[in-house]
Scaffold this active site. Structure first.
Site, PDB file in Angstrom:
ATOM      1  N   PRO A   9       0.790  -1.231   0.000  1.00 54.85           N
ATOM      2  CA  PRO A   9       0.000   0.000   0.000  1.00 54.85           C
ATOM      3  C   PRO A   9       0.823   1.282   0.000  1.00 54.85           C
ATOM      4  CG  PRO A   9      -0.172  -1.132   2.111  1.00 54.85           C
ATOM      5  CD  PRO A   9       0.494  -2.077   1.164  1.00 54.85           C
ATOM      6  N   ASN A  71       7.977  -5.829  -0.977  1.00 59.12           N
ATOM      7  CA  ASN A  71       7.876  -4.714  -0.036  1.00 59.12           C
ATOM      8  C   ASN A  71       6.406  -4.619   0.344  1.00 59.12           C
ATOM      9  OD1 ASN A  71       7.830  -2.403   1.459  1.00 59.12           O
ATOM     10  ND2 ASN A  71       9.044  -1.173   0.029  1.00 59.12           N
ATOM     11  N   ARG A 104      13.052   4.131  12.597  1.00 57.21           N
ATOM     12  CA  ARG A 104      11.784   4.853  12.581  1.00 57.21           C
ATOM     13  C   ARG A 104      10.934   4.445  13.803  1.00 57.21           C
ATOM     14  NH1 ARG A 104       9.393   4.682   6.669  1.00 57.21           N
ATOM     15  NH2 ARG A 104       8.184   6.389   7.574  1.00 57.21           N
TER      16      ARG A 104
HETATM   17  O1  CA2 Z   1      10.577   1.737   3.823  1.00 54.29           O
HETATM   18  C1  CA2 Z   1       9.739   1.035   3.252  1.00 54.29           C
HETATM   19  O2  CA2 Z   1       9.932   0.539   2.144  1.00 54.29           O
HETATM   20  C2  CA2 Z   1       8.371   0.805   3.907  1.00 54.29           C
HETATM   21  O3  CA2 Z   1       7.938  -0.514   3.573  1.00 54.29           O
HETATM   22  C3  CA2 Z   1       7.451   1.840   3.311  1.00 54.29           C
HETATM   23  C4  CA2 Z   1       6.061   1.826   3.944  1.00 54.29           C
HETATM   24  C5  CA2 Z   1       6.156   1.893   5.455  1.00 54.29           C
HETATM   25  O4  CA2 Z   1       4.856   1.744   6.016  1.00 54.29           O
HETATM   26  C6  CA2 Z   1       7.051   0.810   6.008  1.00 54.29           C
HETATM   27  O5  CA2 Z   1       7.133   0.971   7.408  1.00 54.29           O
HETATM   28  C7  CA2 Z   1       8.445   0.914   5.413  1.00 54.29           C
HETATM   29  C8  CA2 Z   1       5.243   3.035   3.469  1.00 54.29           C
HETATM   30  C9  CA2 Z   1       5.089   3.125   2.003  1.00 54.29           C
HETATM   31  C10 CA2 Z   1       4.443   4.432   1.688  1.00 54.29           C
HETATM   32  O6  CA2 Z   1       5.038   4.935   0.524  1.00 54.29           O
HETATM   33  C11 CA2 Z   1       4.861   6.249   0.251  1.00 54.29           C
HETATM   34  C12 CA2 Z   1       5.573   6.729  -0.826  1.00 54.29           C
HETATM   35  C13 CA2 Z   1       5.453   8.064  -1.148  1.00 54.29           C
HETATM   36  C14 CA2 Z   1       4.647   8.885  -0.410  1.00 54.29           C
HETATM   37  C15 CA2 Z   1       3.940   8.401   0.667  1.00 54.29           C
HETATM   38  C16 CA2 Z   1       4.048   7.068   0.993  1.00 54.29           C
END
Ligand code: CA2
Length: 138
Positions: A9, A71, A104
């Site tokens: 997501p 991912n 984080r």
């Molecule tokens: O660091 C990662 O790849 C994560 O899987 C990214 C997830 C986060 O919930 C995990 O803790 C770590 C979030 C993906 C959201 O991606 C976005 C990209 C651009 C703008 C907003 C969100």
């Protein structure tokens, strides 16, 4: 060598929002770079914001492909179902994250994916995907 990249997501927003955390490249552009870099690999890419669709894709390719680069994004930290799917399939799964989730919030330190994963690569930005692909090439 047939590999499937599965993104969870909000990763469709890469390059469009929060560039300070996730960079300014869209995944589509990065995927094209990966295809150029690994011409010997049949690379496919799937993204969904829906947990059941992600589980469905893991099951669909998970007995046939040589590897899955996953991912699971936020579902990493919540989804018993995705963790079970990773354990259920025979195709090895490498878990990747763009950010170093251990630097984080504490809730990001838990992964339901890791126990079933072949390995985990995190914190290298989009390069995490490149490193995961390399891991399948030996
Ligand atoms: O660091 C990662 O790849 C994560 O899987 C990214 C997830 C986060 O919930 C995990 O803790 C770590 C979030 C993906 C959201 O991606 C976005 C990209 C651009 C703008 C907003 C969100």
């Amino acid at each position: 060598m047939k590999l499937m990249i599965i993104n969870g997501p909000n990763l469709n927003l890469l390059g469009k929002r929060e560039p300070e955390v996730y960079g300014s490249t869209t995944f589509e552009d990065y995927f094209a770079e990966l295809q150029q870099k690994f011409p010997q690999v049949e690379l496919e890419y799937f993204q969904s914001n829906i947990e059941g669709e992600l589980i469905g894709k893991i099951q669909e390719v998970g007995f046939d492909y040589d590897g899955i680069v996953l991912n699971a994004a936020a579902y990493t930290h919540t989804s018993v179902g995705m963790g079970d799917a990773v354990k259920a399939v025979s195709t090895p799964v490498v878990e990747v994250h763009i950010s170093n989730t251990h630097q984080r919030e504490e809730y990001r330190h838990v992964s339901y994916i890791s126990p079933g994963a072949k390995g985990v690569i995190l914190g290298f930005g989009l390069q995490s995907y490149d490193l995961a692909i390399q891991s399948f090439l030996g």
